[in-house]
Every structure is written in structure tokens, then in C-alpha cells.
Design a protein around this motif. Sequence first.
Motif, PDB file in Angstrom:
ATOM      1  N   THR A  48       0.814  -1.217   0.000  1.00  0.00           N
ATOM      2  CA  THR A  48       0.000   0.000   0.000  1.00  0.00           C
ATOM      3  C   THR A  48       0.848   1.268   0.000  1.00  0.00           C
ATOM      4  O   THR A  48       0.323   2.355   0.243  1.00  0.00           O
ATOM      5  CB  THR A  48      -0.947   0.029   1.221  1.00  0.00           C
ATOM      6  OG1 THR A  48      -0.163   0.001   2.419  1.00  0.00           O
ATOM      7  CG2 THR A  48      -1.918  -1.135   1.194  1.00  0.00           C
ATOM      8  N   THR A  49       2.118   1.129  -0.256  1.00  0.00           N
ATOM      9  CA  THR A  49       3.082   2.242  -0.262  1.00  0.00           C
ATOM     10  C   THR A  49       2.967   3.120   0.987  1.00  0.00           C
ATOM     11  O   THR A  49       3.019   4.339   0.912  1.00  0.00           O
ATOM     12  CB  THR A  49       2.978   3.103  -1.541  1.00  0.00           C
ATOM     13  OG1 THR A  49       1.680   3.682  -1.623  1.00  0.00           O
ATOM     14  CG2 THR A  49       3.268   2.294  -2.785  1.00  0.00           C
ATOM     15  N   ALA A  50       2.812   2.472   2.121  1.00  0.00           N
ATOM     16  CA  ALA A  50       2.686   3.195   3.385  1.00  0.00           C
ATOM     17  C   ALA A  50       4.037   3.576   3.973  1.00  0.00           C
ATOM     18  O   ALA A  50       4.102   4.429   4.849  1.00  0.00           O
ATOM     19  CB  ALA A  50       1.913   2.344   4.397  1.00  0.00           C
ATOM     20  N   ILE A  51       5.112   2.962   3.495  1.00  0.00           N
ATOM     21  CA  ILE A  51       6.436   3.209   4.063  1.00  0.00           C
ATOM     22  C   ILE A  51       7.166   4.232   3.202  1.00  0.00           C
ATOM     23  O   ILE A  51       7.272   4.090   1.996  1.00  0.00           O
ATOM     24  CB  ILE A  51       7.246   1.909   4.163  1.00  0.00           C
ATOM     25  CG1 ILE A  51       6.495   0.909   5.053  1.00  0.00           C
ATOM     26  CG2 ILE A  51       8.641   2.183   4.713  1.00  0.00           C
ATOM     27  CD1 ILE A  51       7.119  -0.461   5.119  1.00  0.00           C
ATOM     28  N   GLU A  52       7.653   5.267   3.880  1.00  0.00           N
ATOM     29  CA  GLU A  52       8.357   6.338   3.181  1.00  0.00           C
ATOM     30  C   GLU A  52       9.694   6.601   3.844  1.00  0.00           C
ATOM     31  O   GLU A  52       9.870   6.369   5.039  1.00  0.00           O
ATOM     32  CB  GLU A  52       7.513   7.603   3.202  1.00  0.00           C
ATOM     33  CG  GLU A  52       6.183   7.437   2.482  1.00  0.00           C
ATOM     34  CD  GLU A  52       5.356   8.699   2.511  1.00  0.00           C
ATOM     35  OE1 GLU A  52       5.942   9.800   2.531  1.00  0.00           O
ATOM     36  OE2 GLU A  52       4.127   8.596   2.529  1.00  0.00           O
ATOM     37  N   LYS A  99      -9.362  -1.961   0.949  1.00  0.00           N
ATOM     38  CA  LYS A  99     -10.284  -1.833  -0.190  1.00  0.00           C
ATOM     39  C   LYS A  99     -10.403  -0.373  -0.627  1.00  0.00           C
ATOM     40  O   LYS A  99     -10.492  -0.082  -1.823  1.00  0.00           O
ATOM     41  CB  LYS A  99     -11.650  -2.413   0.160  1.00  0.00           C
ATOM     42  CG  LYS A  99     -11.629  -3.915   0.263  1.00  0.00           C
ATOM     43  CD  LYS A  99     -12.973  -4.470   0.683  1.00  0.00           C
ATOM     44  CE  LYS A  99     -12.897  -5.964   0.874  1.00  0.00           C
ATOM     45  NZ  LYS A  99     -14.131  -6.551   1.382  1.00  0.00           N
ATOM     46  N   SER A 100     -10.405   0.538   0.315  1.00  0.00           N
ATOM     47  CA  SER A 100     -10.469   1.978  -0.004  1.00  0.00           C
ATOM     48  C   SER A 100      -9.219   2.433  -0.760  1.00  0.00           C
ATOM     49  O   SER A 100      -9.318   3.211  -1.713  1.00  0.00           O
ATOM     50  CB  SER A 100     -10.630   2.797   1.269  1.00  0.00           C
ATOM     51  OG  SER A 100     -11.832   2.496   1.912  1.00  0.00           O
ATOM     52  N   ILE A 101      -8.070   1.934  -0.343  1.00  0.00           N
ATOM     53  CA  ILE A 101      -6.823   2.290  -1.016  1.00  0.00           C
ATOM     54  C   ILE A 101      -6.826   1.758  -2.449  1.00  0.00           C
ATOM     55  O   ILE A 101      -6.433   2.449  -3.383  1.00  0.00           O
ATOM     56  CB  ILE A 101      -5.598   1.771  -0.230  1.00  0.00           C
ATOM     57  CG1 ILE A 101      -5.447   2.568   1.060  1.00  0.00           C
ATOM     58  CG2 ILE A 101      -4.325   1.830  -1.064  1.00  0.00           C
ATOM     59  CD1 ILE A 101      -4.463   1.999   2.051  1.00  0.00           C
ATOM     60  N   GLU A 124      -8.965   3.965  -4.606  1.00  0.00           N
ATOM     61  CA  GLU A 124      -8.305   5.227  -4.921  1.00  0.00           C
ATOM     62  C   GLU A 124      -7.365   5.076  -6.118  1.00  0.00           C
ATOM     63  O   GLU A 124      -7.201   6.004  -6.911  1.00  0.00           O
ATOM     64  CB  GLU A 124      -7.448   5.708  -3.740  1.00  0.00           C
ATOM     65  CG  GLU A 124      -8.192   6.237  -2.575  1.00  0.00           C
ATOM     66  CD  GLU A 124      -7.257   6.550  -1.413  1.00  0.00           C
ATOM     67  OE1 GLU A 124      -6.016   6.518  -1.585  1.00  0.00           O
ATOM     68  OE2 GLU A 124      -7.772   6.822  -0.326  1.00  0.00           O
ATOM     69  N   GLU A 125      -6.740   3.917  -6.224  1.00  0.00           N
ATOM     70  CA  GLU A 125      -5.726   3.699  -7.257  1.00  0.00           C
ATOM     71  C   GLU A 125      -6.339   3.355  -8.614  1.00  0.00           C
ATOM     72  O   GLU A 125      -5.632   3.347  -9.605  1.00  0.00           O
ATOM     73  CB  GLU A 125      -4.769   2.599  -6.798  1.00  0.00           C
ATOM     74  CG  GLU A 125      -3.957   3.032  -5.588  1.00  0.00           C
ATOM     75  CD  GLU A 125      -3.095   1.938  -5.013  1.00  0.00           C
ATOM     76  OE1 GLU A 125      -3.166   0.790  -5.489  1.00  0.00           O
ATOM     77  OE2 GLU A 125      -2.319   2.238  -4.084  1.00  0.00           O
TER      78      GLU A 125
END
Length: 84
Positions: free
Chosen positions: A21-25, A77-79, A82-83
Motif C-alpha cells: 500500500t506504499t505506506a512506508i516512506e 479496499k479503499s486504497i 483510490e488507485e
Amino acid sequence: MALLINEECIACDACRDECPTTAIEEGDPIYFIDPDRCTECVGVYDEPSCIAVCPVECIVPDKDNVETIAELQYKYKSILAEEE
């Protein structure tokens, strides 16, 4: 519950590419996890993939962001929506 990267992080970059979910930055000096995007890999993997690849075990539950499995599934599911 979202996950949290603590001060033990060595900024090795192992976890970032594993996150579905590309949560890590990348932060300065350590990486961080966006709690609004972290689903603990619910909906994708049986357990958090970032924890599995972390060589220093610095990824822990974030006690300030407690969520149920149902809430994590909804977030995932929301993420995805969005994509699209």
C-alpha cells in the motif's frame, strides 16, 4: 493497528518495496509508516511483509493506531479504489 518503525531503523530500504500500500516512506534519518495507508498487509498477505524483511526488527505495532481486522480490510479496499 498500523505499524510503526522505531529508532532502531538502519534505513536499509528493505521494507519500502515490500509494502503493498506504499505506506512506508523514507524519512530523515529513519523510515516511517503512514498510519492512514498501513493495513498490516491485511487483504494481501497473511502477515506484514515489512516485518518479515526487516533485518533489525524495528517494525512494531503502533499502540496509538489500534484497528480491527475489519477496519484494516476496509482501509485496504479503499486504497485499492483510490488507485483505480
